[in-house]
Each structure stands twice: as C-alpha cells, then as structure tokens.
Design a protein around this motif. Structure first.
Motif, PDB file in Angstrom:
ATOM      1  N   THR A 264     106.934  21.233  54.429  1.00 30.46           N
ATOM      2  CA  THR A 264     107.779  21.410  55.616  1.00 30.46           C
ATOM      3  C   THR A 264     109.273  21.369  55.304  1.00 30.46           C
ATOM      4  O   THR A 264     110.025  22.221  55.814  1.00 30.46           O
ATOM      5  CB  THR A 264     107.415  20.369  56.692  1.00 30.46           C
ATOM      6  OG1 THR A 264     106.020  20.475  56.997  1.00 30.46           O
ATOM      7  CG2 THR A 264     108.222  20.595  57.948  1.00 30.46           C
TER       8      THR A 264
ATOM      9  N   VAL B  37     102.163  23.886  60.338  1.00 27.42           N
ATOM     10  CA  VAL B  37     101.869  23.887  58.903  1.00 27.42           C
ATOM     11  C   VAL B  37     100.533  23.196  58.648  1.00 27.42           C
ATOM     12  O   VAL B  37      99.713  23.669  57.852  1.00 27.42           O
ATOM     13  CB  VAL B  37     102.996  23.190  58.120  1.00 27.42           C
ATOM     14  CG1 VAL B  37     102.650  23.096  56.640  1.00 27.42           C
ATOM     15  CG2 VAL B  37     104.312  23.941  58.290  1.00 27.42           C
TER      16      VAL B  37
ATOM     17  N   LEU C 215     105.914  30.529  61.290  1.00 20.83           N
ATOM     18  CA  LEU C 215     105.081  29.568  62.019  1.00 20.83           C
ATOM     19  C   LEU C 215     104.929  29.919  63.484  1.00 20.83           C
ATOM     20  O   LEU C 215     103.876  29.702  64.088  1.00 20.83           O
ATOM     21  CB  LEU C 215     105.672  28.160  61.884  1.00 20.83           C
ATOM     22  CG  LEU C 215     105.673  27.569  60.477  1.00 20.83           C
ATOM     23  CD1 LEU C 215     106.370  26.227  60.473  1.00 20.83           C
ATOM     24  CD2 LEU C 215     104.265  27.435  59.948  1.00 20.83           C
TER      25      LEU C 215
ATOM     26  N   ALA D 244     111.294  19.274  62.381  1.00 19.99           N
ATOM     27  CA  ALA D 244     110.314  19.076  61.311  1.00 19.99           C
ATOM     28  C   ALA D 244     108.961  18.663  61.878  1.00 19.99           C
ATOM     29  O   ALA D 244     107.917  19.147  61.432  1.00 19.99           O
ATOM     30  CB  ALA D 244     110.823  18.022  60.332  1.00 19.99           C
TER      31      ALA D 244
ATOM     32  N   SER E 238     107.367  21.762  63.605  1.00 18.11           N
ATOM     33  CA  SER E 238     106.871  22.738  62.644  1.00 18.11           C
ATOM     34  C   SER E 238     105.717  22.188  61.817  1.00 18.11           C
ATOM     35  O   SER E 238     104.831  22.936  61.404  1.00 18.11           O
ATOM     36  CB  SER E 238     108.000  23.176  61.709  1.00 18.11           C
ATOM     37  OG  SER E 238     109.070  23.731  62.436  1.00 18.11           O
ATOM     38  N   GLY E 239     105.734  20.874  61.578  1.00 13.06           N
ATOM     39  CA  GLY E 239     104.680  20.272  60.779  1.00 13.06           C
ATOM     40  C   GLY E 239     103.306  20.434  61.400  1.00 13.06           C
ATOM     41  O   GLY E 239     102.302  20.529  60.686  1.00 13.06           O
TER      42      GLY E 239
ATOM     43  N   THR F 225     101.497  19.073  53.934  1.00 12.99           N
ATOM     44  CA  THR F 225     102.393  19.343  55.061  1.00 12.99           C
ATOM     45  C   THR F 225     103.730  18.645  54.869  1.00 12.99           C
ATOM     46  O   THR F 225     104.802  19.230  55.094  1.00 12.99           O
ATOM     47  CB  THR F 225     101.739  18.883  56.371  1.00 12.99           C
ATOM     48  OG1 THR F 225     100.493  19.562  56.543  1.00 12.99           O
ATOM     49  CG2 THR F 225     102.643  19.177  57.550  1.00 12.99           C
TER      50      THR F 225
ATOM     51  N   VAL G  93     113.016  24.634  58.571  1.00 11.75           N
ATOM     52  CA  VAL G  93     112.423  24.599  59.905  1.00 11.75           C
ATOM     53  C   VAL G  93     113.454  24.782  61.011  1.00 11.75           C
ATOM     54  O   VAL G  93     113.125  25.229  62.105  1.00 11.75           O
ATOM     55  CB  VAL G  93     111.665  23.266  60.116  1.00 11.75           C
ATOM     56  CG1 VAL G  93     110.485  23.165  59.191  1.00 11.75           C
ATOM     57  CG2 VAL G  93     112.593  22.069  59.892  1.00 11.75           C
TER      58      VAL G  93
END
Length: 260
Positions: free
Chosen positions: A61, A25, A165, A18, A21-22, A57, A66
């Motif tokens: 997320t 994002v 992403l 997370a 990936s955040g 975000t 993710v």
C-alpha cells in the motif's frame, strides 16, 4: 475511540487514504491467493493465507501512491468485487500454466493402467491419481525454483498500474497478453502430450510385442501380462526420462514468464 480516530485522520490525512486503499488491496490479494499456484494449496491453513495477505497489503500500500488513487467510486461492493476478480484472474492464468503438467500426468497414468489408484487432492477436493499428484507437486517445485513466485508478485504489482484500485472496468487487453493466453490455453493438451510421449510410445511398443506374442502363442494370457508389465515398464521409463522431463517443464514455464 471514534474521536481519537477522527483526530488522527486530521493529523495524518494520508492514513485515511491508506486505510481506504488497503481494503481494496487486501481484496485483490485474497482473490490472487485463492487461485495462484503455490498460494492456493489447501495444505496451507486459511489463517496463514489471511495473515500473509494482510502482510502483503501493509507492504504494498505505501508504494501505490494512494493519495492519487482515492477517487469517487460508484459502489464500495463493486470495487471490492472487481479487485477480487482481477486478483483471481491473475492467479488462474498462472495456474493454467501448471495444468499442462497435470494433463501429461493423466495421460501417463491412464496408459500405465493406474487409473484405479486414486487419492483425494485437498487443493481441488477431487479424486486424482497418485502419479498426477506427484507430477503436480513436481511442477510446483520447478515453478518455485525458476522464480515463478517472483513472476506472480511482479504481475500483481503491474496490475495496480493497469487496473487502479477504484476503477470500474477491467481492461483485459492491457491486463493480460491475449496472444500468449490463447497460445497457452491451446497448448495445454499439446504440452501434456509432449510430456507423456515417451511413456506413451514405450507402452505402445509393449502392446505391439504382446499382440505378436498372443498370435504366436495363444495359450499365453497376454491380457493379464499387460496389467503386470505396464506399471513396471512405465515407471522405469519415467525414472529414465526424469532429468530430460525436468528440462522440458522448466523450458515450458520459462516460455510464459512474460505473459503478464
């Protein structure tokens, strides 16, 4: 602190995904907020935009799955840049819809002889006319009223499905409806002319009448009278057609609701 972070990653493996990936994002949201209408206003402090992007975000997320998105990317900087570019692209396409209103306001402003009445637009850091500024704010209000912000958020969420992403190439044909994009770009001046046409026709009729007066009574200073009558006559026409103008702008915005 590093030991605690490592242990947390072992206990909560999804937390690591997370956080990774955040970052992407957040980069896409920053590009989106930089160009999207309503969000790109410089009247909104930059810290508010950053906090809003961080809040979005945190909300988005968990819904992006993710754990299935994390992969091997070629470059961290390249992924950040591509996500920022995709967000900026979506925001700019939405801003392009509002440019038609500003184009019509520029035509009205020039025909009314108000080109010298300029103010600083903090959004673009350039000099714009007062009428253009008013029409721009009116377009933003109509865009918000008919659900334009919802369209933008929906387009942003859909972009995560089309362009993941960690992708390294931008699928333009899938990300943007190219037929709508070409039509929208070509109709900026056409729609602006349609918005400005009542004032343009009215002022043209006024010029014809003043031309006839100058021929029948040469002693009348028609050139000076035109500067006197055009702003007042144009403003009266604007007040008269404003309800119809609101419907025209709303229909124009609704036409491109599904461009993304």
């Amino acid at each position: 602190m590093d030991t605690i972070y490592v242990e947390l990653m072992k206990i909560f493996p999804q937390l690591n995904a997370a956080l990774a990936s955040g970052i992407y994002v957040f980069a896409r949201l920053m590009g989106f907020f930089r160009f999207a209408p309503v969000f790109n206003k410089k009247e909104i402090p930059g810290m508010i935009k950053i906090c809003l992007a961080l809040l979005f975000t945190i909300i988005m997320t968990p819904f992006l799955k993710v754990e299935t998105l994390v992969g091997t990317q070629d470059s961290f900087a390249l992924s950040i840049l591509l996500n920022f570019a995709v967000g900026a692209m979506i925001g700019y396409l939405a801003q392009l819809i509002l440019l038609a209103v500003e184009a019509g306001a520029d035509m009205i402003n020039m025909q009314m002889g108000l080109s010298s009445a300029m103010v600083l637009d903090p959004t673009t850091s350039s000099q714009v006319s007062i009428l253009t500024r008013i029409m721009s704010l009116l377009g933003v209000l109509i865009f918000m009223h008919i659900g334009g912000v919802y369209w933008l958020i929906r387009a942003l969420l859909r972009s995560f499905e089309i362009f993941p992403l960690f992708a390294t190439s931008v699928p333009l044909k899938e990300l943007v409806n190219m037929d709508y994009l070409i039509k929208m770009s070509s109709n900026v001046l056409f729609m602006g002319l349609q918005i400005a046409s009542p004032v343009l026709l009215a002022t043209l009729g006024q010029d014809i009448i003043l031309g006839v007066i100058s021929k029948t009574a040469p002693q009348v200073n028609v050139f000076q009278l035109s500067f006197l009558f055009k702003p007042v006559f144009g403003a009266a026409i604007m007040v008269w057609i404003l309800p119809m103008l609101l419907n025209v702008i709303s229909d124009y915005f609704t036409t491109y609701a599904n461009i993304f």
